[in-house]
Design a protein around this motif. Structure first.
Motif, PDB file in Angstrom:
ATOM      1  N   THR A 294       0.774  -1.222   0.225  1.00 51.58           N
ATOM      2  CA  THR A 294       0.040  -0.034   0.007  1.00 51.58           C
ATOM      3  C   THR A 294       0.839   1.144   0.065  1.00 51.58           C
ATOM      4  O   THR A 294       1.629   1.294   0.811  1.00 51.58           O
ATOM      5  CB  THR A 294      -0.875   0.114   1.262  1.00 51.58           C
TER       6      THR A 294
ATOM      7  N   ASP B  22      -6.810   0.837  -6.209  1.00 52.44           N
ATOM      8  CA  ASP B  22      -6.412   2.302  -5.911  1.00 52.44           C
ATOM      9  C   ASP B  22      -5.629   2.277  -4.578  1.00 52.44           C
ATOM     10  O   ASP B  22      -5.604   1.460  -3.524  1.00 52.44           O
ATOM     11  CB  ASP B  22      -7.544   3.039  -5.542  1.00 52.44           C
ATOM     12  N   ARG B  50     -15.119   3.595  -4.522  1.00 51.97           N
ATOM     13  CA  ARG B  50     -13.495   3.563  -4.929  1.00 51.97           C
ATOM     14  C   ARG B  50     -12.784   3.751  -3.641  1.00 51.97           C
ATOM     15  O   ARG B  50     -11.776   3.048  -3.468  1.00 51.97           O
ATOM     16  CB  ARG B  50     -13.200   4.583  -6.064  1.00 51.97           C
ATOM     17  N   GLN B  51     -13.249   4.575  -2.586  1.00 55.61           N
ATOM     18  CA  GLN B  51     -12.654   4.297  -1.492  1.00 55.61           C
ATOM     19  C   GLN B  51     -12.759   3.220  -0.570  1.00 55.61           C
ATOM     20  O   GLN B  51     -11.584   2.695  -0.338  1.00 55.61           O
ATOM     21  CB  GLN B  51     -13.187   5.633  -0.591  1.00 55.61           C
ATOM     22  N   SER B  54     -10.413   0.555  -1.935  1.00 60.43           N
ATOM     23  CA  SER B  54      -8.920   0.775  -2.398  1.00 60.43           C
ATOM     24  C   SER B  54      -8.204  -0.103  -1.278  1.00 60.43           C
ATOM     25  O   SER B  54      -8.662  -0.621  -0.169  1.00 60.43           O
ATOM     26  CB  SER B  54      -8.887   2.178  -2.013  1.00 60.43           C
ATOM     27  N   CYS B 127     -12.895  -5.746  -4.762  1.00 63.89           N
ATOM     28  CA  CYS B 127     -11.490  -5.570  -5.411  1.00 63.89           C
ATOM     29  C   CYS B 127     -11.374  -6.743  -6.222  1.00 63.89           C
ATOM     30  O   CYS B 127     -10.749  -6.689  -7.141  1.00 63.89           O
ATOM     31  CB  CYS B 127     -10.877  -5.652  -4.179  1.00 63.89           C
TER      32      CYS B 127
END
Ligand code: HEM
Lengths: 336, 575
Positions: A294, B22, B50-51, B54, B127
């Motif tokens: 990440t 992301d 999208r958050q 991520s 995801c």
């Protein structure tokens, strides 16, 4: 020989191993202090390498540049290593450690023969065997990469753990209670100890990585021996490699434990205290692996996660075994 | 995923490996400003999605999950330790109220714990889906175009050869294929030829299998689990259990099951033989082994003998039978004043300690009359010791084995057992509300009544108070307590767990690599260039490039590098 004589010899060997480990520990510490005095050349070359590596990292928005950075640091580290050959103290310490380990393994084997089963049915046996596996993994890892600079950390930990076990947790050989009689238990516990060994060495590297990072950023002025260690990027790469192997073993531990629980208690998962902690450890290290992938979490934060994970492993083994109720309460101590 | 999404994850760029969530360290950095949603509700929803999917959110949720599990280990849980919860409540009533309101005693069913793992799994599905789609495309796609600036990649090596470029590339193609790479030729824009190669698709496949199998485990436990049931039954030696709802001591059906799903079979306890070993350190007897022999019979069949081991359940009629505990069931024979037997059966006493000091209750509702001829009910509170201690001042059993001196102490209550009220009664407790102590020790005042408890060893008889009749300690049986349950989840859970493990190993240990060889023919022979790229960390990539180079040169019949094969002449990359 009777069970009791064998057990007594085993204990004697354990004490001897502790003594030799303790000497090795002193030697490792002397080695570290020696390094402080003999580093000018290594220091200079490491210094020269560091800005290059950090520039590459800072500019490394793309994966590409980051790779180049890690190659640079690897080369820089190669130079540092060639300048800083192992001191005599370190070589002696490592040799002593191997001798202590052979005696230690002897103590494990004798205890196993005395008990006529795997020597890991109570806290004492678990500590005895677990520390032998940690040292074994440390020795094997040194065939792969030279991480002898962690020697003080490993021997220090083993002396503490084994000393505590021999003096405070010692119990005579006793038969295991029926639920503990299963070959899944053998698999479960031995693989858990293997995983713990990899976590211990990987976690140690993460600690050094954090110190090294602080030094590279100029935030740490003491501990100049760090200049003779690999760069923080290299430490991080080694640490994550070992922890990933540990994680694979831990995943298997979790599954073998569930299969054993299913055979013994008729359910494979019941959120028993010990199961909860095995789960917590697994999730923390899954978090660690994610953190390594990440953005913004590589480096410092992932190293902290590795250390927290290792702390959870040790907590699971010591505090949970001694003070928590549950089906797995098998420390073998009557205070429970 | 839209076309623009695909190009956002630049699947065509030779230096990027497929779709990354992301926030992934290897995903392209978002252009500044793109994160600010300047759209309406749909834009906001998309932004939130999208958050949620991520990398950063997945990580935070994982860490939260670990944190949220901690209270569940510090505080006793209703499911795994119900007695612990009661104890906690008694010792700490105020703390209990607060913690109970927060659901801490059922942490793993609490709304906050569930919220975290459900969000995590929504994030996971969100995801997996785009990555799976993308990976399926990658599996049939050709290796990417050869990058122009090979010298910036890992393990960059140069060499020259006498053969022409097309031959060198054709040979390189063969070498790479033999090493398990998928290959594609690309002519170089400035003249010359190249081969682009990729291997290790299993890495991403394994990763996807791992994450999908996690969802599989959750669904197995959450949905399949509802079709199971679980029940307990105490079975005394020589008695028979029939698998119907009414024959259970307790029965808990799953969300989608009921007693109607039970397959009727019968089971009888033939014998139970424990062995114990004396522990010198603790001075206690520890159980060493339990040998339990059962007979089972399915409808239409005969009795078959089976052995129940503690780590090996018996499977019969769709259920699995586990040994939970064991104990003694004294046979107390009660006769009325004329000598007619009123009750004569073993009564299971529940063990109170490791030496099987046990408590039990006997209720006689019919058949007894007192000295005036009035029908009376009696309740007996019993205390049993398999091995009475040597010292007079000791109370508890000294060992778990049955000795010839095994004894019972019985307190006799007379009056109304309260069975008529319709409320189901626990057979192991005596409701003394409408009963009067006639012989024994009053638990409230500790005073003995009617000459104290009746004390019997095997074979002895005593008279009951009020001219009710007699009681004889006529024998003793062992019993086992069994957990009988039907659980359809273990097999699918095991399959998914194996997929988790297999996927994990593939994804952690299969290297995903790209490799390029270019060949440009010039004045003094053909110039060869080699370089590689890996996904994730790959400490062996340089060595892998060196190996490809060495094999290729050998295949071309070129002599080894003047510096020897050990040194693939890795130049220090330029910054
Ligand atoms: C249920 C919780 C999850 C667990 C326990 C978990 C666990 C793991 C583990 C152990 C790995 C390393 C092994 C491998 O590469 O397969 C991994 C990798 C990965 N996970 Fe998860 N994961 C979870 C949820 C998620 C979610 C929600 C996402 C999406 C945002 C995600 C995305 C990824 C990615 C992209 C990788 C590859 C990392 C890399 O490139 O090295 N995971 N996960």
């Amino acid at each position: 020989m009777t069970t009791d004589t064998l057990a007594a010899y085993s204990l004697l060997m354990a004490y001897s191993a502790i003594a030799v480990y303790a000497i090795a520990f002193v030697m490792y510490v002397l080695d570290l202090s020696r390094r402080t005095g003999s580093i000018p050349v290594a220091e200079a070359s490491a210094r020269a390498a560091v800005p290059a590596a950090t520039t590459a990292r800072a500019g490394g928005g793309t994966a590409l540049l980051e790779r180049v950075g890690s190659v640079t640091t690897r080369i820089a580290e190669g130079q540092a290593k060639s300048v800083n050959k192992a001191t005599r103290f370190q070589r002696t310490a490592f040799a002593l450690m191997i001798i202590a380990w052979v005696v230690h393994v002897g103590a494990v084997v004798l205890r196993g023969i005395a008990a006529d089963r795997g020597p890991w049915a109570n806290m004492y046996e678990f500590s005895l065997t677990g520390t032998a596996i940690i040292v074994g993994i440390f020795i094997v890892v040194n065939l792969w990469r030279d991480v002898k600079f962690l020697g003080a950390y490993i021997t220090g930990f083993v002396v503490l753990m084994l000393g505590l076990a021999a003096t405070n947790f010692y119990v005579a050989v006793a038969p295991t209670s029926p639920p503990l009689q299963s070959y899944w238990l053998y698999i479960h516990i031995s693989v858990a100890m293997l995983a713990t060994g990899f976590y211990a060495v990987g976690g140690g590297l993460a600690i050094v990585q954090l110190l090294q990072q602080a030094r590279e950023k100029g935030r740490l002025t003491r501990g100049r021996f760090l200049a003779t260690f690999p760069s923080s990027a290299t430490l991080e790469a080694m640490s994550s490699r070992l922890i990933i192997v540990g994680f694979a073993f831990w995943t298997f531990t979790l599954m073998a434990g569930a299969i054993w629980a299913y055979h013994a208690w008729g359910r494979y998962w019941g959120w028993d205290t010990k199961e909860v902690w095995t789960f917590i450890v697994w999730v923390i290290f899954a978090g660690y692996i994610h953190a390594r992938a990440t953005r913004g979490w590589r480096g410092t934060r992932s190293a902290w996660l590795a250390i927290i994970g290792l702390a959870a492993v040790l907590f699971n083994f010591t505090i949970v075994n001694l003070f928590f109720h549950g089906l797995h309460a098998y420390s073998g101590l009557s205070t429970m | 995923m839209s076309r623009s999404d695909l190009s956002r994850s630049d699947s065509d760029a030779p230096t990027s490996f497929g779709a990354r969530p992301d926030g992934h360290a290897e995903a392209p950095e978002p252009a500044p400003g793109i994160q600010q949603p300047r759209l309406g509700p749909v834009g906001w929803l998309r932004f939130l999605w999208r958050q949620l999917t991520s990398m950063r959110t997945a990580l935070i949720l994982l860490l939260l999950l670990a944190l949220a599990a901690v209270p569940g280990s510090l505080v006793p849980q209703r499911t795994s330790d119900p007695n612990g919860v009661i104890q906690f409540q008694q010792q700490n009533p105020d703390g209990y109220k607060i913690l109970d309101a927060l659901g801490v005693f059922s942490t793993f069913a609490s709304p906050w714990f569930s919220a975290i793992y459900l969000l995590l799994f929504v994030s996971l599905v969100g995801c997996i889906i785009p990555r799976t789609r993308h990976h399926l495309q990658a599996l049939v796609a050709k290796p990417p175009r050869t990058p122009a600036r090979l010298e910036r990649l890992i393990g960059y090596t140069e060499a020259t050869t006498a053969v022409d470029a097309p031959t060198a590339v054709a040979e390189g193609r063969r070498v790479l294929r033999r090493l398990g790479y998928r290959v594609e030729n690309y002519p170089l824009p400035g003249g010359g030829d190249s081969v682009s190669a990729e291997r290790g698709y299993l890495r991403e496949t394994g990763n996807l299998i791992f994450h999908v199998a996690l969802v599989g485990i959750l669904l197995t436990v959450g949905v399949f689990g509802g079709f199971g049931y679980t029940g307990q039954r105490i079975l005394v030696q020589d008695s028979t259990f029939t698998n119907v709802g009414s024959d259970y001591d307790s029965f808990i059906p799953g969300r989608f099951s009921s007693v109607d799903d039970l397959q009727p079979y019968q089971m009888r306890l033939e014998s139970f033989r424990p062995t114990y070993a004396f522990n010198q350190t603790t001075g206690t007897w520890d159980p060493e082994d339990y040998v339990t022999r059962l007979s089972t019979r399915t409808p239409g069949g005969g009795w078959t003998k089976q052995e129940l081991k503690i780590n090996a359940p018996i499977t019969v009629g769709g259920t699995q039978i586990y040994l939970l505990g064991n104990g003694y069931a004294p046979i107390l024979t009660i006769r009325d004043s004329h000598g007619t037997v009123v009750k004569n059966e073993p009564t299971p006493f529940l063990a109170q300690d490791a030496n099987l000091t046990s408590n039990g209750v006997l209720k006689v509702a019919d058949g007894l009359t007192d000295s005036t001829g009035k029908p009376t009910q009696i309740g007996i509170q019993g205390f049993f010791r398999p091995t009475p201690p040597a010292g007079k001042d000791q109370i508890l059993s000294a060992a778990p084995q049955l000795s010839p001196k095994a004894d019972v102490f019985l307190s006799v209550y007379i009056g109304d057992l309260g069975l008529g009220g319709g409320t189901p009664q626990n057979v192991y407790t005596l409701d003394v509300a409408k009963l009067k102590l006639a012989a024994g020790r009053d638990p409230a005042t500790s005073k003995t009544v009617g000459g104290g408890p009746i004390d019997l060893v095997r074979g002895q008889t005593a008279t009951l108070p009020d001219g009710l009749g007699t009681i004889t300690f006529s024998g003793i049986r062992r019993y086992v307590s069994l957990d009988i349950h039907h659980d359809p989840t273990p097999l699918p859970a095991l399959v998914f767990a194996l997929l988790v493990l297999g996927g994990l190993l593939l994804s952690l240990f299969v290297p995903r690599r790209r490799m390029w060889i270019t060949a440009v023919t010039g004045e003094d022979g053909t110039r060869l260039r080699y370089a590689g790229l890996a996904r994730g960390e790959d400490a062996n990539l340089e060595a892998a490039v060196a190996e490809v180079a060495a094999r290729h040169r050998a295949a071309l019949g070129d002599p080894g590098d003047p510096d020897g094969p050990d040194d693939p002449r890795t130049p220090i990359p330029r910054m």
